[in-house]
Design an enzyme around this catalytic site. Structure first.
Site, PDB file in Angstrom:
ATOM      1  CG  HIS A 139       1.509   2.140  -9.157  1.00 25.16           C
ATOM      2  ND1 HIS A 139       2.457   1.541  -8.361  1.00 25.16           N
ATOM      3  CD2 HIS A 139       0.332   1.539  -8.849  1.00 25.16           C
ATOM      4  CE1 HIS A 139       1.893   0.613  -7.605  1.00 25.16           C
ATOM      5  NE2 HIS A 139       0.597   0.594  -7.869  1.00 25.16           N
TER       6      HIS A 139
ATOM      7  CG  ASP B 216      -3.201   1.149 -10.204  1.00 24.41           C
ATOM      8  OD1 ASP B 216      -2.703   2.017 -10.959  1.00 24.41           O
ATOM      9  OD2 ASP B 216      -2.609   0.095  -9.917  1.00 24.41           O
ATOM     10  CD  GLU B 217      -2.115  -0.992  -5.960  1.00 26.06           C
ATOM     11  OE1 GLU B 217      -1.020  -0.826  -6.533  1.00 26.06           O
ATOM     12  OE2 GLU B 217      -2.476  -2.101  -5.528  1.00 26.06           O
ATOM     13  CB  VAL B 218      -3.836   7.536  -5.701  1.00 18.84           C
ATOM     14  CG1 VAL B 218      -3.185   8.914  -5.626  1.00 18.84           C
ATOM     15  CG2 VAL B 218      -4.219   7.221  -7.144  1.00 18.84           C
TER      16      VAL B 218
ATOM     17  CG  ASP C  42      -7.423   0.713  -7.167  1.00 16.07           C
ATOM     18  OD1 ASP C  42      -6.753   1.393  -6.378  1.00 16.07           O
ATOM     19  OD2 ASP C  42      -7.148   0.618  -8.367  1.00 16.07           O
TER      20      ASP C  42
END
Length: 489
Positions: free
Chosen positions: A95, A151-153, A202
């Site tokens: 992000h 998060d969300e890499v 996550d």
């Protein structure tokens, strides 16, 4: 563990400034309101609204000026005077769209077509992230906790350098992720040795306890488990947190949502959905072993799903939900007493911003932004009404002005008048409401936010109808007729 642990711990309101940044005076008002509603901390995510300097100045928003250092210091002074701890959130791996979208830093992407993920093998990338962290922490001298995102890499491991690294026996994407996080945290703690560091959990979820334990992450970070669903899996959440505990990550956080997690383009917050999410988290807290040191909960209020997505619910539309969620945590459930506290604090007659009938039936001291909330609810109802869909299925449109007719610019003038009259009546009513929204929104948000919100949430609904009227006008002209001619028929 007692569910009251969440009430006793930190209750952080997430302030997402990467979209619709409030005017500074409204931001100051929000701080006081957060304290009044039961928060005792703010998780602030600046993104491009932070006044980065030197080679990072390019990160500042070009759409609206970032907050000044003086404004950020004043913001903190007000917060601390109300007993609110400030925890900055700076993304350090995934992000990072607001950074990697710039050509200057494009070469630091893991893969060229993913603007969010940093290349973990680049020394320049590490230096960039640490520079961002240092600049933010310098302006937050009282902060003892920092959130590094992570998060969300997406697409990690798909870059050429990563592929080469992963070809070495014993290497894995999990180890690649953990190595980067360890490097970043060790880097910032060299300057701030007593700093506590939080990260989203996550990317850890699929890892084994041993993988986490052997990474060197233990003692460096506190995972924050996030789940915004009103029906979140309580047992699975407990299992994850117990896994982190067995890996040595004793101090943990959880994250709920009070807005910005329903649908990417949602405009009106559903209070019950978010209260249900908090009720589930209370069940999780009550099921944890006493070995887990639950630090608190962050009530996230996303303003965008990511840097490049549309705006979702504005803060005034989410305050009923925020108040209800905080009181649910404090009371252990959404009791009648909790509901009365919400209505008293906001000065309204309802806990649901969508309840337009009772919204303004509270006392004379309603919260700043309530009028904006009211007109946005009304406008949204109009844009989602059967009146809009009527023109898609109208007998006159489907029968006498189909795509075939529009392409050939032919229409029966008698039916053209029917369509025009109904469409214009609807558009005029919407335009009146849009004007009210503009008048209220401009008081709290920059001009650019007002234009963005209308372009994203109003224009897409009205444009097909406006195009329909334009095509009718063109067809009538081609037939040697005008609007006045059809009116006389």
């Amino acid at each position: 563990m007692d569910q009251r642990t969440l009430a006793r711990g930190k209750r952080l309101v997430h302030l997402d400034l990467k979209g619709a940044p409030p005017r500074i005076n409204y931001l100051y008002e929000l701080i006081h309101l957060f304290a009044d509603l039961g928060a005792n901390g703010i998780l602030v995510e600046y993104e491009d609204m932070f006044p980065y300097e030197k080679e990072l100045k390019v990160l500042q928003s070009k759409v609206h000026p970032p907050y000044s250092r003086e404004e950020i210091i004043s913001f903190q002074d007000i917060a601390y005077s109300r007993g609110l701890e400030i925890i900055p959130l700076v993304q350090t791996f995934g992000h990072l769209e607001f950074v990697l979208k710039h050509s200057t830093f494009g070469k630091l992407r893991e893969v060229h077509n993913c603007l969010g993920t940093l290349n973990p093998h680049s020394k320049q990338a590490i230096a960039l992230v640490l520079d961002m962290l240092h600049q933010v922490m310098e302006v937050h001298p009282k902060s003892t906790v920092l959130h590094i995102g992570a998060d969300e890499v997406y697409m990690l491991g798909q870059g050429e350098q990563s592929k080469e690294w992963l070809s070495i026996p014993g290497h894995s994407i999990d180890k690649l992720f953990l190595s980067h996080i360890t490097t970043v945290v060790e880097g910032i703690r060299r300057s701030y040795p007593s700093l506590s560091v939080i990260m989203w959990d996550d990317m850890l979820r699929s890892m084994t306890s041993d993988t986490i334990k052997d990474s060197g992450l233990v003692g460096l970070v506190q995972p924050m488990l996030w789940d915004y669903s009103p029906v979140l899996d309580v047992n699975n959440s407990i299992m994850l947190m117990e896994k982190y505990r067995s890996a040595g990550l004793i101090q943990q956080w959880v994250a709920s949502s009070f807005k910005g997690s329903t649908v990417v383009h949602t405009c009106v917050t559903n209070t019950q959905r978010h209260v249900d999410n908090h009720l589930q988290w209370l069940k999780v807290a009550s099921g944890l072993s006493s070995d887990i040191e639950l630090q608190g909960i962050a009530l996230t209020g996303w303003q965008r799903y990511d840097h490049l997505s549309v705006l979702c619910e504005l803060m005034p539309l989410g305050l009923h939900s925020l108040a209800s969620c905080l009181q649910t945590l404090l009371h252990g459930s959404f009791t009648e007493e909790a509901q009365n506290k919400v209505m008293e604090a906001l000065g309204t007659g309802t806990t649901d911003v969508g309840d337009i009938v009772r919204l303004s039936q509270g006392n004379s001291r309603s919260y700043t932004g309530m009028k904006l909330a009211e007109v946005v609810v009304q406008l949204t109802a109009m844009l989602e009404s059967q009146d809009v869909r009527y023109f898609e299925s109208s007998m006159y449109v489907r029968g006498w002005f189909s795509p075939y007719h529009r392409q050939r610019k032919i229409i029966n003038p008698l039916f053209a008048e029917q369509i025009q009259n109904q469409a214009k009546m609807f558009l005029e009513a919407v335009e009146i409401k849009v004007k009210e929204v503009r008048q209220q929104m401009i008081l709290l948000y920059p001009d650019s936010t007002v234009e963005e919100w209308i372009s994203q949430h109003v224009t897409p609904v009205l444009k097909p109808l406006q195009d329909l009227l334009m095509d009718i006008h063109t067809a009538l002209e081609d037939m040697g007729l005008s609007v006045s001619d059809t009116a006389a028929l």
